[in-house]
Design a protein around this motif. Structure first.
Motif, PDB file in Angstrom:
ATOM      1  N   GLU A 102     -34.955-110.203  27.495  1.00 23.50           N
ATOM      2  CA  GLU A 102     -35.041-111.253  26.498  1.00 23.50           C
ATOM      3  C   GLU A 102     -35.166-112.574  27.231  1.00 23.50           C
ATOM      4  OE1 GLU A 102     -31.866-111.288  23.680  1.00 23.50           O
ATOM      5  OE2 GLU A 102     -32.337-109.313  22.843  1.00 23.50           O
TER       6      GLU A 102
ATOM      7  N   ILE B  20     -37.337-113.312  18.174  1.00 27.24           N
ATOM      8  CA  ILE B  20     -35.962-113.118  17.645  1.00 27.24           C
ATOM      9  C   ILE B  20     -35.175-114.422  17.751  1.00 27.24           C
ATOM     10  CG2 ILE B  20     -35.915-110.634  18.111  1.00 27.24           C
ATOM     11  CD1 ILE B  20     -34.316-111.248  20.665  1.00 27.24           C
ATOM     12  N   THR B  21     -35.884-115.531  17.599  1.00 25.65           N
ATOM     13  CA  THR B  21     -35.223-116.843  17.696  1.00 25.65           C
ATOM     14  C   THR B  21     -34.104-116.986  16.671  1.00 25.65           C
ATOM     15  OG1 THR B  21     -37.343-117.769  18.415  1.00 25.65           O
ATOM     16  CG2 THR B  21     -35.639-119.333  17.736  1.00 25.65           C
ATOM     17  N   ASP B  22     -34.380-116.525  15.445  1.00 25.00           N
ATOM     18  CA  ASP B  22     -33.347-116.636  14.403  1.00 25.00           C
ATOM     19  C   ASP B  22     -32.118-115.820  14.763  1.00 25.00           C
ATOM     20  OD1 ASP B  22     -35.010-118.292  12.989  1.00 25.00           O
ATOM     21  OD2 ASP B  22     -35.738-116.733  11.622  1.00 25.00           O
ATOM     22  N   ARG B  23     -32.356-114.619  15.278  1.00 24.20           N
ATOM     23  CA  ARG B  23     -31.207-113.782  15.648  1.00 24.20           C
ATOM     24  C   ARG B  23     -30.417-114.411  16.784  1.00 24.20           C
ATOM     25  NH1 ARG B  23     -32.273-107.898  18.012  1.00 24.20           N
ATOM     26  NH2 ARG B  23     -32.233-109.069  19.989  1.00 24.20           N
ATOM     27  N   LYS B  24     -31.151-114.984  17.771  1.00 23.87           N
ATOM     28  CA  LYS B  24     -30.450-115.624  18.884  1.00 23.87           C
ATOM     29  C   LYS B  24     -29.653-116.828  18.412  1.00 23.87           C
ATOM     30  CE  LYS B  24     -31.096-118.119  23.206  1.00 23.87           C
ATOM     31  NZ  LYS B  24     -29.827-117.615  23.739  1.00 23.87           N
TER      32      LYS B  24
ATOM     33  N   SER C  10     -37.801-110.835  22.463  1.00 20.74           N
ATOM     34  CA  SER C  10     -37.434-109.543  23.032  1.00 20.74           C
ATOM     35  C   SER C  10     -38.726-108.919  23.550  1.00 20.74           C
ATOM     36  CB  SER C  10     -36.788-108.647  21.969  1.00 20.74           C
ATOM     37  OG  SER C  10     -36.624-107.338  22.470  1.00 20.74           O
TER      38      SER C  10
ATOM     39  N   ARG D  38     -41.344-109.594  20.472  1.00 24.04           N
ATOM     40  CA  ARG D  38     -40.882-109.909  19.112  1.00 24.04           C
ATOM     41  C   ARG D  38     -40.162-111.252  19.134  1.00 24.04           C
ATOM     42  NH1 ARG D  38     -36.849-106.624  14.951  1.00 24.04           N
ATOM     43  NH2 ARG D  38     -37.554-107.745  13.095  1.00 24.04           N
TER      44      ARG D  38
ATOM     45  N   ALA E 154     -28.360-117.221  15.521  1.00 24.51           N
ATOM     46  CA  ALA E 154     -27.156-116.723  14.842  1.00 24.51           C
ATOM     47  C   ALA E 154     -26.127-116.239  15.864  1.00 24.51           C
ATOM     48  CB  ALA E 154     -27.540-115.601  13.886  1.00 24.51           C
ATOM     49  N   GLN E 155     -26.623-115.528  16.903  1.00 19.47           N
ATOM     50  CA  GLN E 155     -25.706-115.045  17.943  1.00 19.47           C
ATOM     51  C   GLN E 155     -25.075-116.214  18.694  1.00 19.47           C
ATOM     52  OE1 GLN E 155     -28.297-112.518  20.213  1.00 19.47           O
ATOM     53  NE2 GLN E 155     -27.725-110.662  19.057  1.00 19.47           N
TER      54      GLN E 155
END
Length: 638
Positions: free
Chosen positions: A92, A129-133, A106, A127, A135-136
């Motif tokens: 990532e 995954i900016t939103d997921r990161k 990712s 993919r 949030a994390q």
């Protein structure tokens, strides 16, 4: 000629179906690289994520998607090397769009080989995954903030337990309060923080069981630090559940020792205030009754004297005598009541209480019995006090008699003195300052709390009818309070009783030698005789010519006094005493114990007759019984 029907997906070749599938995916960037890392294909997902049209990116090196820092560190080349050598690279990281904006991806790179195993390129799937990161990162930041918050709290011990009660984390407050570092505490069972008695009673296990069943457990109690010291703790245990399953406990502990001590001190102060107010009210009532009763007794007594001058028959005189005795008993009762009410006139003088106690020691010993071991533990230095010595002796005798009655099977009775400096209201309502503390301790039956609370009240007694009036301790209480001091009781059933009296020391007075007498010219005589009447008469004779006198009824008691005291100047002993040790044996033994003490032997047998049995009598002075006052004075002062 008709046109052919449109082709269906089923009719297309497998490779064509895969191409259409890949190009139609928009949530993933799926594209091919040649063996050197140049882009050879491009799908709609790649176009959407990265912002390049196919003709703008195909034949470009894929490192264009990496940040400047990643390119400088050689990350693109390492990614292809790992994929080529292991078959796959996965990571990532930040990537760069055509417009220069960044997004978190990712990434998976798979090496593609032909049937002969020759590398023909790479398949790359990316993919966004900016939103997921984000949030994390937000969650991690929140967790870090919470962790810093919990770790930063030092007034509370906050830590987690496993479902079995094992410590799984530990904050700075826990380290400060309990004394264990996190390395030491994590992995320990939390029951080690409880007292031994609580562990034996199963308190730790019950607390977790209640928290698991009810969701929460709250309690106060003693806890133990690493160094073994105890503190009073307020404890909350919360059960932690995930998807309905118990995963552990959150435990919050606060050291509230100061609050508990303050509450106890307030309770003691309130109790002492209530007791003082109660005793004051009883004293006022008692004093009023005693004064009125005294006035009535005066009328009766004066009337009896008038009647006595007019009656001459023997029977009438006996009746008057009985009435006079009743009046005398009533007068004694009123004096006791006035003593409790602090309305007795006191003859105050400056005294060293050690000297007063030692001068009264023989009387105190006789007040006990043979099964009670009597001892003095007097401080070697003691401040002077202003006190009525006669009433102090009476109060001390009262306490000794009470202690004796509490030990019908025998025991130990110790009178002790010591200088103390009290803080404000440390004892009752006494002001701060220097005091002399006098304690009478016994190993008797003790008192339950309800009896101890009323021990100083007039007419309160637990003795059988006819065995006590209930005025003994009330007199003692009244005397010490009237003298500017106070009295305290420490007792419990089967653990004995200690009555402690406090008298204010003379301001600015330096401690005085406990063995010093107010008149340094007065010598002390230890008088030993097994006949009480003879001993009492001899003691009065000695006092009449200026000696201080202490007494013993047998040789062993006299030796014990010689060992314990260094103020005895003269041993005056009867020769013939039937209780195992003669006066001559006592005299010989005294030379080894107190060689500076002068010895005078007294006997009804003439000295020559005694010398036939004892050849060493010339080293002792001798006087024949009966002796006259002049002979006694001359012999003692020779």
């Amino acid at each position: 000629m008709t046109s052919p029907p449109p082709q269906t997906l089923r009719d297309l070749a497998e490779s064509e179906r895969i191409r259409l599938l890949v190009e139609g995916v928009t949530d993933y960037a799926i594209y091919m690289l040649d063996p050197d890392g140049y882009v050879s294909s491009w799908n709609l997902g790649a176009q959407r994520f990265k912002g390049y049209l196919p003709h703008q990116i195909i034949s470009q090196h894929f490192s264009v998607f990496y940040t400047d820092d990643d390119r400088a560190s050689g990350l693109p080349a390492r990614a292809l090397t790992i994929a080529r050598e292991t078959g796959r690279f996965e990571s990532e990281g930040w990537r760069v769009r055509r417009d220069g904006t960044r997004f978190w991806t990712s990434v998976v790179i798979d090496a593609i080989r032909n049937d002969q195993g020759v590398l023909i390129g790479y398949g790359k799937i990316t993919r966004d995954i900016t939103d997921r990161k984000a949030a994390q990162d937000a969650l991690r930041k929140s967790e870090d903030q919470f962790r810093r918050l919990v770790q930063g709290v030092t007034d509370y011990a906050i830590y987690m337990l496993s479902p079995e009660g094992v410590v799984t984390n530990w904050n700075q407050g826990a380290e400060r309060i309990k004394g264990y570092s996190s390395t030491e505490a994590i992995g320990m069972h939390f029951s080690c923080f409880y007292t031994e008695s609580d562990r034996e009673d199963g308190v730790p296990t019950r607390s977790l069981a209640l928290a698991a069943r009810e969701g929460r457990y709250e309690q106060e109690g003693w806890r133990v630090r690493k160094d073994g010291t105890r503190f009073w703790a307020h404890v909350v245990v919360d059960a932690i559940h995930e998807q309905g399953e118990l995963v552990g406990f959150a435990k919050v502990t606060r050291d509230v020792t100061e609050r508990k001590l303050a509450a106890e001190a307030l309770e003691r102060a309130n109790t002492a205030l209530f007791q003082a107010q109660k005793m004051e009210a009883i004293g006022q009532l008692t004093g009023g009754v005693a004064h009125d009763f005294n006035n009535l007794l005066s009328v009766v007594s004066n009337s009896l004297e008038v009647l006595a001058t007019r009656l001459h028959e023997h029977a009438d005189v006996r009746i008057l005598d009985a009435m006079r005795r009743a009046v005398d008993r009533g007068a004694t009762l009123t004096q006791q009541l006035l003593s409790f009410a602090r309305q007795q006139p006191l003859k105050v003088d400056t005294h060293n209480l050690n000297t007063v106690i030692r001068g009264f020691e023989s009387v105190l010993q006789r007040a006990g019995n043979s099964s009670v071991r009597f001892d003095l533990n007097l401080a070697p230095q003691l401040r002077l006090v202003q006190v009525d010595a006669a009433r102090f002796e009476a109060a001390l005798l009262n306490l000794v008699v009470n202690s004796r009655d509490a030990m019908p099977e025998g025991g130990e009775l110790i009178i002790s003195t010591v200088d103390v400096d009290l803080a404000e209201h440390a004892v009752g309502r006494l002001p701060a300052g220097p005091y002399v503390k006098v304690s009478v301790r016994d190993t008797g039956s003790g008192m339950p709390p309800d009896v101890a609370a009323r021990a100083f009240e007039p007419f309160f007694t637990t003795k059988a009818v006819g065995k006590g009036t209930g005025l003994g301790l009330s007199q003692v209480y009244g005397f010490f309070v009237q003298s500017g001091g106070d009295i305290a009781l420490d007792t419990s059933p089967d653990h004995g009783t200690t009555v402690t009296a406090y008298l204010p020391a003379i301001a600015g007075d330096a401690p005085a030698d406990a063995d010093a007498s107010p008149d340094t010219t007065v010598e002390t005589v230890l008088l030993v005789d097994d006949e009480p009447d003879v001993m009492d008469a001899a003691a009065e004779l000695l006092r009449s010519i200026g000696y201080a006198v202490i007494t013993a009824s047998n040789g062993p008691d006299a030796l014990e006094l010689l060992r314990r005291r260094n103020d005895i100047d003269i041993l005056f002993t009867d020769v013939v005493m039937p209780q195992g040790m003669s006066g001559i044996e006592l005299a010989r033994l005294s030379l080894g114990i107190a060689p500076g003490v002068k010895v005078v032997l007294a006997s009804g047998y003439p000295l020559p007759a005694l010398k036939t049995d004892f050849d060493d009598l010339d080293q002792f002075a001798f006087i024949n019984k009966p002796y006259r006052l002049a002979d006694l004075a001359r012999k003692l002062r020779a």
